[in-house]
Design a protein around this motif. Structure first.
Motif, PDB file in Angstrom:
ATOM      1  N   LEU A 561      12.309  54.671  51.584  1.00  0.00           N
ATOM      2  CA  LEU A 561      12.738  54.686  52.983  1.00  0.00           C
ATOM      3  C   LEU A 561      14.084  53.991  53.140  1.00  0.00           C
ATOM      4  N   ALA A 562      14.856  54.440  54.128  1.00  0.00           N
ATOM      5  CA  ALA A 562      16.161  53.833  54.394  1.00  0.00           C
ATOM      6  C   ALA A 562      15.989  52.364  54.758  1.00  0.00           C
ATOM      7  N   GLY A 563      16.884  51.545  54.235  1.00  0.00           N
ATOM      8  CA  GLY A 563      16.852  50.122  54.521  1.00  0.00           C
ATOM      9  C   GLY A 563      16.015  49.308  53.557  1.00  0.00           C
ATOM     10  N   TYR A 564      15.455  49.951  52.532  1.00  0.00           N
ATOM     11  CA  TYR A 564      14.608  49.228  51.585  1.00  0.00           C
ATOM     12  C   TYR A 564      15.422  48.194  50.799  1.00  0.00           C
ATOM     13  N   GLN A 565      14.852  47.015  50.615  1.00  0.00           N
ATOM     14  CA  GLN A 565      15.445  45.962  49.801  1.00  0.00           C
ATOM     15  C   GLN A 565      14.632  45.814  48.520  1.00  0.00           C
ATOM     16  N   TYR A 566      15.309  45.808  47.397  1.00  0.00           N
ATOM     17  CA  TYR A 566      14.643  45.807  46.091  1.00  0.00           C
ATOM     18  C   TYR A 566      13.710  44.611  45.918  1.00  0.00           C
ATOM     19  N   GLU A 567      12.510  44.875  45.383  1.00  0.00           N
ATOM     20  CA  GLU A 567      11.539  43.836  45.051  1.00  0.00           C
ATOM     21  C   GLU A 567      11.033  44.086  43.638  1.00  0.00           C
ATOM     22  N   HIS A 568      10.862  43.002  42.873  1.00  0.00           N
ATOM     23  CA  HIS A 568      10.428  43.137  41.491  1.00  0.00           C
ATOM     24  C   HIS A 568       9.011  43.679  41.362  1.00  0.00           C
ATOM     25  N   ALA A 569       8.089  43.109  42.119  1.00  0.00           N
ATOM     26  CA  ALA A 569       6.669  43.401  41.916  1.00  0.00           C
ATOM     27  C   ALA A 569       6.333  44.887  42.076  1.00  0.00           C
ATOM     28  N   PRO A 570       6.705  45.549  43.208  1.00  0.00           N
ATOM     29  CA  PRO A 570       6.371  46.974  43.335  1.00  0.00           C
ATOM     30  C   PRO A 570       7.028  47.822  42.240  1.00  0.00           C
ATOM     31  N   ALA A 571       8.281  47.474  41.898  1.00  0.00           N
ATOM     32  CA  ALA A 571       8.978  48.238  40.862  1.00  0.00           C
ATOM     33  C   ALA A 571       8.285  48.087  39.514  1.00  0.00           C
ATOM     34  N   ALA A 572       7.837  46.867  39.188  1.00  0.00           N
ATOM     35  CA  ALA A 572       7.177  46.617  37.903  1.00  0.00           C
ATOM     36  C   ALA A 572       5.813  47.297  37.839  1.00  0.00           C
ATOM     37  N   ILE A 573       5.064  47.247  38.943  1.00  0.00           N
ATOM     38  CA  ILE A 573       3.743  47.877  38.975  1.00  0.00           C
ATOM     39  C   ILE A 573       3.869  49.384  38.776  1.00  0.00           C
ATOM     40  N   PHE A 574       4.828  50.001  39.470  1.00  0.00           N
ATOM     41  CA  PHE A 574       5.016  51.449  39.329  1.00  0.00           C
ATOM     42  C   PHE A 574       5.428  51.803  37.906  1.00  0.00           C
ATOM     43  N   ALA A 575       6.375  51.065  37.341  1.00  0.00           N
ATOM     44  CA  ALA A 575       6.864  51.373  35.995  1.00  0.00           C
ATOM     45  C   ALA A 575       5.778  51.196  34.942  1.00  0.00           C
ATOM     46  N   ALA A 576       4.990  50.133  35.065  1.00  0.00           N
ATOM     47  CA  ALA A 576       4.007  49.816  34.035  1.00  0.00           C
ATOM     48  C   ALA A 576       2.772  50.702  34.100  1.00  0.00           C
ATOM     49  N   PHE A 577       2.296  50.982  35.309  1.00  0.00           N
ATOM     50  CA  PHE A 577       0.975  51.608  35.428  1.00  0.00           C
ATOM     51  C   PHE A 577       0.995  53.070  35.869  1.00  0.00           C
ATOM     52  N   SER A 578       2.105  53.568  36.411  1.00  0.00           N
ATOM     53  CA  SER A 578       2.127  54.975  36.818  1.00  0.00           C
ATOM     54  C   SER A 578       1.913  55.928  35.636  1.00  0.00           C
ATOM     55  N   PRO A 579       2.457  55.669  34.428  1.00  0.00           N
ATOM     56  CA  PRO A 579       2.150  56.576  33.309  1.00  0.00           C
ATOM     57  C   PRO A 579       0.670  56.591  32.949  1.00  0.00           C
ATOM     58  N   ILE A 580       0.004  55.456  33.110  1.00  0.00           N
ATOM     59  CA  ILE A 580      -1.423  55.387  32.766  1.00  0.00           C
ATOM     60  C   ILE A 580      -2.256  56.167  33.780  1.00  0.00           C
ATOM     61  N   VAL A 581      -1.992  55.940  35.063  1.00  0.00           N
ATOM     62  CA  VAL A 581      -2.752  56.642  36.107  1.00  0.00           C
ATOM     63  C   VAL A 581      -2.452  58.140  36.057  1.00  0.00           C
ATOM     64  N   TRP A 582      -1.179  58.493  35.872  1.00  0.00           N
ATOM     65  CA  TRP A 582      -0.807  59.910  35.777  1.00  0.00           C
ATOM     66  C   TRP A 582      -1.433  60.536  34.526  1.00  0.00           C
ATOM     67  N   GLY A 583      -1.496  59.760  33.451  1.00  0.00           N
ATOM     68  CA  GLY A 583      -2.137  60.252  32.239  1.00  0.00           C
ATOM     69  C   GLY A 583      -3.615  60.524  32.444  1.00  0.00           C
ATOM     70  N   LEU A 584      -4.303  59.666  33.192  1.00  0.00           N
ATOM     71  CA  LEU A 584      -5.715  59.904  33.513  1.00  0.00           C
ATOM     72  C   LEU A 584      -5.871  61.182  34.327  1.00  0.00           C
ATOM     73  N   PHE A 585      -4.963  61.390  35.282  1.00  0.00           N
ATOM     74  CA  PHE A 585      -4.980  62.627  36.075  1.00  0.00           C
ATOM     75  C   PHE A 585      -4.829  63.846  35.166  1.00  0.00           C
ATOM     76  N   MET A 586      -3.860  63.779  34.241  1.00  0.00           N
ATOM     77  CA  MET A 586      -3.634  64.907  33.332  1.00  0.00           C
ATOM     78  C   MET A 586      -4.857  65.151  32.446  1.00  0.00           C
ATOM     79  N   CYS A 587      -5.467  64.078  31.968  1.00  0.00           N
ATOM     80  CA  CYS A 587      -6.643  64.220  31.098  1.00  0.00           C
ATOM     81  C   CYS A 587      -7.822  64.859  31.832  1.00  0.00           C
ATOM     82  N   ILE A 588      -8.103  64.371  33.041  1.00  0.00           N
ATOM     83  CA  ILE A 588      -9.231  64.917  33.814  1.00  0.00           C
ATOM     84  C   ILE A 588      -9.002  66.389  34.135  1.00  0.00           C
ATOM     85  N   MET A 589      -7.781  66.709  34.573  1.00  0.00           N
ATOM     86  CA  MET A 589      -7.470  68.103  34.883  1.00  0.00           C
ATOM     87  C   MET A 589      -7.577  68.966  33.627  1.00  0.00           C
ATOM     88  N   HIS A 590      -7.040  68.467  32.538  1.00  0.00           N
ATOM     89  CA  HIS A 590      -7.060  69.221  31.287  1.00  0.00           C
ATOM     90  C   HIS A 590      -8.502  69.468  30.827  1.00  0.00           C
TER      91      HIS A 590
END
Length: 689
Positions: A561-590
């Motif tokens: 969203l416009a006006g967002y100010q960078y924060e470490h925690a949300p960025a780190a959580i997305f980077a670290a865990f999004s591949p794992i959650v997305w991988g679970l989605f791919m596995c279940i669908m597959h």
């Protein structure tokens, strides 16, 4: 003199709509005097130094731009001739003035980038020859009360950039591009000094690169690389011609006849449009097709940010809406390709292990090389040595010529498949970082699968350790370098480049999702999850599956969203865990698709279009960016932005057609060459069957 000045004033009013006060700059003496102009602008600067206001930008922005105080004597003489010719209403001088950009209406709507008239400038070949330069202007309004004005002038700060950022692949969105027509004897340095002096006190810094100036009919120097490229493509054309003309439908008996058959367009086109009904792993073609389309649109949106729009602030507003998170989360679509690659590579290696108990490493690596390198090499040679001479335009030197120079210097890294370790700034064809990662992960998978096959417990321990270490590396990279794997609103170009360099393009940081694909291949082949679900359980499975996908894509929406100010925690959580959650989605669908739980989605998964697309997917992946940036480079004028521009039918058809051509002319022939010279004899294959 008064009559000539009046005509000039009328011309200025019709071209610039800036008001009568501009005649200060247009009513010039018959003889050019540097000191008069210098004193005039110095007095104006002093007068407005204390009470600077936005109106100064309109009042004092130069309309006649000529390097009168250039370092070159020839440039000073040509500048004098231009001013005298303008005073006498000579056509060539009026064209030079007319071709230079003027302050327009609608700057606060984002209509800041002004290219002037590129072709009119280059066509000047009279007393003075025209040179077109695209200057980068950096407007600074970081003072109390000017925040919203700064936001509008910089078109909403969708991306933050400056003139020193790499611009040949990531757009300098915040810079204002200004087309200037000057005498060809003047240098970019002369123009930069002139503009810097004229704009002093207005909060505008100027940069004019020599590579951003164009003179008509000046060709790139002939080089050994260019000669080699032309020879390579002529050789391909010769083989295609001979193979197609001499193809009588019979199978060749000698290797030379088989070589010509490999380059037969008739055979390759027929094979391309034959939908192969061989037993394939279900869902892979659909996964690849859907994710390729999503990634194609995400790449197109980045290329669009290079273009000028009369309503560029609307561009920022659209990509700052909550739904735009679908495009900003583009990393999950590349994660899908890593999952697919890990799954297919592991599946093929397991097949070989089941048959032989070992892996023919040499044959595997040669096969991989023939699969990836020929088309990759062809595109690098074309973009480096051929494409720069095909056309021109205001940004052509930036997005085509500059990229060609980077490729010429760093192409050898791509030959070794190590180009993804050197950052986007030094990478030839930046979008091909995935090829480097894929090759490196493939090589690492071979000993890993051997270990899993022979020492299962040790192998699984190593897989788990690598996945955890990769997750930890992603988390630590976010905190150490202040970066984000999500393209948040207002991110700087430098932070985008840092995110790529320190995490996004490194196999060590992206290994988690790849290993999830490896594990899924192992479990499916060994039937580890072979059980039956009721209809209710199957529906619940799909609910969970799509909930995981939605959570992965939408979780960082606030960052977009416009006006967002960078924060470490949300960025780190997305980077670290999004591949794992997305991988679970791919596995279940597959798993659901492979076990026939797709229900009404079965028709989509088995759609023949996806099977056809699978054959040209590599061509689509490689050719899309050259086509996107070709169109950026040739664009002459601003257009009106609408979200429909994200779906340009002619451009998408061009990508499709180019992908088909490159597949049948290069990819398929070289795959057949591998089978001719390195593959097993046909008799052995029949025995195996």
């Amino acid at each position: 003199m008064a009559t000539r000045a009046g005509v000039l004033l009328a011309l200025a009013l019709s071209l610039t709509t800036t008001g009568a006060r501009d005649c200060i700059e247009l009513t010039l003496p018959g003889k050019f005097d540097d000191s008069i102009l210098n004193r005039t602008f110095l007095n104006l600067n002093r007068r407005h130094e204390s009470d600077f206001g936005m109106l100064d930008l309109w009042e004092r922005f130069p309309k006649v731009i000529v390097p009168g105080n250039a370092t070159s004597a020839q440039c000073r003489r040509d500048s004098q001739l231009f001013l005298e010719g303008l005073d006498r209403l000579e056509l060539w001088a009026l064209k030079m003035f007319d071709a230079t950009a003027k302050p327009p209406s609608g700057i606060l709507s984002g209509n800041a980038n002004q290219y002037g008239d590129f072709d009119e400038c280059l066509d000047i070949a009279d007393t003075v020859r025209g040179k077109y330069c695209l200057a980068s202007l950096e407007v600074s309004l970081d003072r109390p009360g000017y925040e919203h004005l700064d936001y509008l002038i910089h078109s909403g700060h969708y991306l933050r950039s400056n003139a020193t950022d790499m611009g040949h692949r990531v757009p300098r969105y915040s810079s204002i591009l200004w087309g200037v027509c000057i005498p060809s004897s003047c240098s970019s340095y002369d123009l930069e000094e002139e503009l810097s002096q004229r704009l002093s006190g207005l909060g505008i810094s100027v940069r004019v690169q020599n590579t951003m100036c164009t003179v008509k009919d000046v060709k790139r120097p002939y080089s050994f690389g260019k000669a080699l490229s032309i020879t390579f493509f002529l050789g391909i054309l010769l083989l295609l011609s001979l193979g197609t003309i001499l193809d009588d439908g019979a199978e060749g008996t000698t290797n030379f006849e088989k070589l010509l058959n490999a380059f037969s367009l008739k055979r390759n086109v027929r094979k391309l449009f034959e939908v192969d009904e061989e037993a394939r792993v279900k869902g892979v073609d659909a996964f690849r097709g859907i994710n390729a389309l999503a990634l194609l649109l995400a790449h197109k949106s980045m290329a669009m940010a290079h273009n000028p729009y009369v309503n560029k602030t609307h561009f920022s507003k659209v990509f700052g809406m909550p739904w735009a998170v679908i495009g900003r989360s583009a990393i999950v679509y590349t994660d899908s390709f890593l999952y697919i690659s890990g799954f297919l590579n592991a599946n093929n290696l397991l097949q070989e292990l089941e048959k032989k108990g070992t892996i023919d490493i040499k044959n595997r690596l040669i096969s991989r090389w023939f699969r990836l390198f020929p088309l990759f090499l062809s595109l690098m040679l074309f973009c480096t040595y051929v494409l720069p001479d095909v056309n021109n335009g205001p940004q052509w030197n930036l997005v085509v010529e500059e990229h060609s120079r980077v490729c010429e210097k760093n192409m050898w890294k791509s030959f070794l498949f190590i180009h993804n370790f050197f950052g986007f700034e030094n990478m030839c064809l930046t979008h091909t970082h995935q090829i480097g990662m894929d090759m490196q992960l493939y090589v690492a998978t071979i000993p890993l699968m051997l270990l899993l096959w022979r020492f299962r417990r040790l192998g699984w321990s190593l897989v788990a350790a690598i996945a955890v270490a990769s997750t930890a590396l992603r988390w630590s990279a976010i905190y150490w370098y202040d970066i984000s794997m999500f393209v948040y609103f207002g991110i700087t170009v430098q932070k985008l480049l840092d995110a790529a360099k320190y995490s996004y393009i490194l196999p060590t940081h992206r290994a988690t999702i790849y290993l999830i694909g490896v594990c899924m291949a192992y479990f499916l082949r060994n039937k580890k999850f072979d059980f039956t679900l009721s209809k209710t359980q199957a529906r619940l499975l799909w609910v969970v599956c799509f909930a995981l996908a939605a959570a992965t894509i939408a979780s960082p929406y606030r960052m977009g969203l416009a006006g967002y100010q960078y924060e470490h925690a949300p960025a780190a959580i997305f980077a670290a865990f999004s591949p794992i959650v997305w991988g679970l989605f791919m596995c279940i669908m597959h798993w659901g698709i492979c076990n026939d739980y797709a229900g009404i989605g079965t028709a989509l998964v088995e759609w023949r279009v996806f099977k056809f697309f699978n054959k040209i997917a590599y061509g689509v992946y490689l050719t899309q960016f050259p086509i996107f940036f070709y169109n950026v480079g040739v664009q002459r004028h601003s257009e009106h932005y609408t979200p429909l521009l994200l779906f340009p039918v002619p451009e998408m058809l061009a990508v499709l057609a180019t992908s088909v051509i490159t597949t049948v002319a290069i990819e398929m022939p070289f795959n057949k060459i591998y089978r001719i010279y390195f593959g097993k004899p046909q008799t052995n294959k029949l025995k195996e069957k």
